[in-house]
Design a protein around this motif. Structure first.
Motif, short mmCIF file in Angstrom:
data_model
loop_
_atom_site.label_atom_id
_atom_site.label_comp_id
_atom_site.label_asym_id
_atom_site.label_seq_id
_atom_site.Cartn_x
_atom_site.Cartn_y
_atom_site.Cartn_z
N GLU A 1 0.83 -1.21 0.00
CA GLU A 1 0.00 0.00 0.00
C GLU A 1 0.87 1.26 0.00
N ALA A 2 1.88 1.28 0.86
CA ALA A 2 2.76 2.45 0.96
C ALA A 2 3.56 2.64 -0.33
N GLU A 3 4.03 1.54 -0.91
CA GLU A 3 4.81 1.63 -2.15
C GLU A 3 3.94 2.16 -3.30
N PHE A 4 2.72 1.66 -3.38
CA PHE A 4 1.87 2.10 -4.48
C PHE A 4 1.42 3.54 -4.28
N ALA A 5 1.17 3.92 -3.03
CA ALA A 5 0.81 5.31 -2.73
C ALA A 5 1.95 6.24 -3.13
N ALA A 6 3.18 5.87 -2.82
CA ALA A 6 4.33 6.68 -3.21
C ALA A 6 4.45 6.75 -4.73
N HIS A 7 4.15 5.65 -5.41
CA HIS A 7 4.18 5.62 -6.87
C HIS A 7 3.16 6.61 -7.46
N VAL A 8 1.97 6.67 -6.86
CA VAL A 8 0.93 7.57 -7.35
C VAL A 8 1.18 9.00 -6.90
N GLY A 9 1.84 9.15 -5.73
CA GLY A 9 2.10 10.47 -5.18
C GLY A 9 1.03 10.95 -4.23
N VAL A 10 0.50 10.02 -3.43
CA VAL A 10 -0.55 10.34 -2.46
C VAL A 10 -0.15 9.76 -1.10
N GLU B 1 -1.77 6.43 3.91
CA GLU B 1 -3.00 6.09 4.63
C GLU B 1 -4.24 6.24 3.75
N SER B 2 -4.08 6.79 2.56
CA SER B 2 -5.22 6.94 1.65
C SER B 2 -5.38 5.76 0.72
N MET B 3 -4.46 4.78 0.77
CA MET B 3 -4.44 3.66 -0.15
C MET B 3 -4.78 2.36 0.57
N ILE B 4 -5.66 1.54 -0.02
CA ILE B 4 -6.10 0.29 0.59
C ILE B 4 -5.94 -0.84 -0.41
N PHE B 5 -5.21 -1.88 -0.04
CA PHE B 5 -5.03 -3.06 -0.88
C PHE B 5 -6.23 -3.98 -0.70
N LEU B 6 -6.90 -4.29 -1.82
CA LEU B 6 -8.13 -5.09 -1.78
C LEU B 6 -7.97 -6.36 -2.61
N ASN B 7 -8.97 -7.22 -2.52
CA ASN B 7 -8.91 -8.48 -3.26
C ASN B 7 -9.21 -8.33 -4.74
N SER B 8 -9.73 -7.17 -5.16
CA SER B 8 -9.94 -6.90 -6.58
C SER B 8 -10.27 -5.43 -6.77
N ALA B 9 -10.07 -4.95 -7.99
CA ALA B 9 -10.50 -3.59 -8.32
C ALA B 9 -12.02 -3.49 -8.30
#
Length: 383
Positions: free
Chosen positions: A36-45, A48-56
């Motif tokens: 979650e933290a890695e992907f948030a950094a990738h997006v630039g947000v 704590e605003s990013m949640i890893f889920l079982n599907s989109a």
């Protein structure tokens, strides 16, 4: 078979899974939080605003739930989109109202969206077709001015940008997909971004049964008395991802720049190999400042030719397809007059474009396509 979609997995992903097994914890845990933290950094947000889920898809359903539409409410959705977009709206109790798209880009313009806004519009859900950002800046500005939340379906757009800003960060909520056909994959999985911090905290609760503290059901209890007691304000579902798939995701995310670099090379090769095929339209150029993830490579030709070409290529073990069937033509969702969408659906064909294609396979696809198209169009044009 040369496939349209194909994952790119290897020893690094296997090693990440093995490390997760060795940890003896495969559910949601430290690897999920790291992803979650890695992907948030990738997006630039914020992380704590990013949640890893079982599907989109789970993310789309949860995004609609967070906005709370009900009977009589409407959510604007491009008809040229995935069935999960409209399903999420219907399941939330609202009605999907379909907007048209530009027949060349298959993305809606701000005028397409504005044309169907009404007093009952609860939200706008925007798909970035094939990874191209489309008119997201103008649509996001329109939604802000009207006080309407914007949900970005960035499932196909993990690296797409407008003027350096990642797609998915323009709206109030966004989802990305990591299913088996996407550029990066966790087998199944997705990310949900929620801009508002309070709404993000609520999303975290709803993604795990509505519980205020997930640690009650893990080995991470912090010594509180009777840590097994439930603290529940509203019901939720179990939508969270897990450490095993997150471990794959971290490896795939690190490999993403190379994946997209190869996809860009393939798109350029198709441009070079097919630019002079009469009657064949190649993808429309991107506007200045836009970048794409190159998820689709979409060509266009007259409908009878398109269908016959697809069948001929399939007979040569080259799989092509069209995504996505127009939602306004699906009876359960209701109809609309959307000429741009209908034209795109009649003429568009997606070629194999995944990063595992070899140069020889790209040439084979292009040569087969050229032969199939010219057999049907050149004689007719000459006559």
């Amino acid at each position: 078979m040369i496939n349209v979609f194909q994952p790119d997995l290897g020893q690094a992903e296997l090693a990440a899974i093995a490390e997760t097994f060795a940890s003896n914890w495969v559910g949601y845990g430290p690897r999920s939080a790291r992803f979650e933290a890695e992907f948030a950094a990738h997006v630039g947000v914020p992380a704590e605003s990013m949640i890893f889920l079982n599907s989109a898809t789970s993310g789309l359903f949860l995004a609609v739930d967070l906005l709370g539409p009900g009977p009589g409410d409407e959510v604007v959705v491009p008809s040229q989109g995935f069935v999960a977009n409209a399903n999420a709206v219907l399941a939330g109790g609202a009605r999907p109202v379909f907007c048209d798209v530009d027949p060349r880009t298959l993305n809606p313009t701000v005028s397409d969206v504005e044309r169907v806004l009404g007093p009952r519009t609860k939200a706008v859900m925007l798909l970035h077709y094939g990874g191209a950002p489309g008119d997201v800046v103008a649509i996001a500005d329109l939604c802000r001015r009207r006080g309407i939340p914007l949900i970005e379906d960035a499932a196909c757009a993990p690296v797409s940008t407008v003027d350096g800003r990642r797609v998915g960060s323009f709206g109030d909520l966004a989802v990305w997909s990591f299913d088996s056909r996407k550029i990066i994959t966790t087998g199944d999985g997705g990310m949900l971004y929620v801009r508002d911090p309070d709404l993000a905290r609520r999303a975290n609760r709803l993604a795990y049964h509505g519980l205020q503290d997930r640690s009650s059901f893990t080995t991470a209890a912090k010594g509180a008395r009777r840590w097994w007691d439930l603290h529940l304000d509203e019901p939720g579902r179990r939508l969270i991802g897990n450490d095993m798939t997150a471990a794959i995701g971290s490896v795939q995310l690190a490999r993403l720049p190379g994946f997209v670099r190869r996809r860009r090379q393939i798109a350029q090769a198709y441009d070079d190999l097919l630019h002079d095929v009469g009657g064949l339209r190649l993808p429309a150029p991107l506007p200045a400042g836009h970048t794409t993830s190159h998820y689709f490579y979409a060509v266009q030709m007259p409908e009878p030719v398109r269908d016959a070409v697809a069948e001929e290529l399939l007979g040569q073990h080259i799989y092509t397809t069209f995504r996505y069937a127009p939602l306004h033509r699906v009876p359960i969702f209701g109809g609309a007059d959307l000429p741009g969408t209908d034209e795109a659906a009649r003429t568009t064909l997606l070629l194999p474009a995944h990063q595992s294609l070899s140069d020889a396979e790209v040439r084979r696809v292009a040569e087969a396509l050229r032969t199939a198209v010219e057999r049907r169009l050149v004689p007719a044009r000459a006559g």
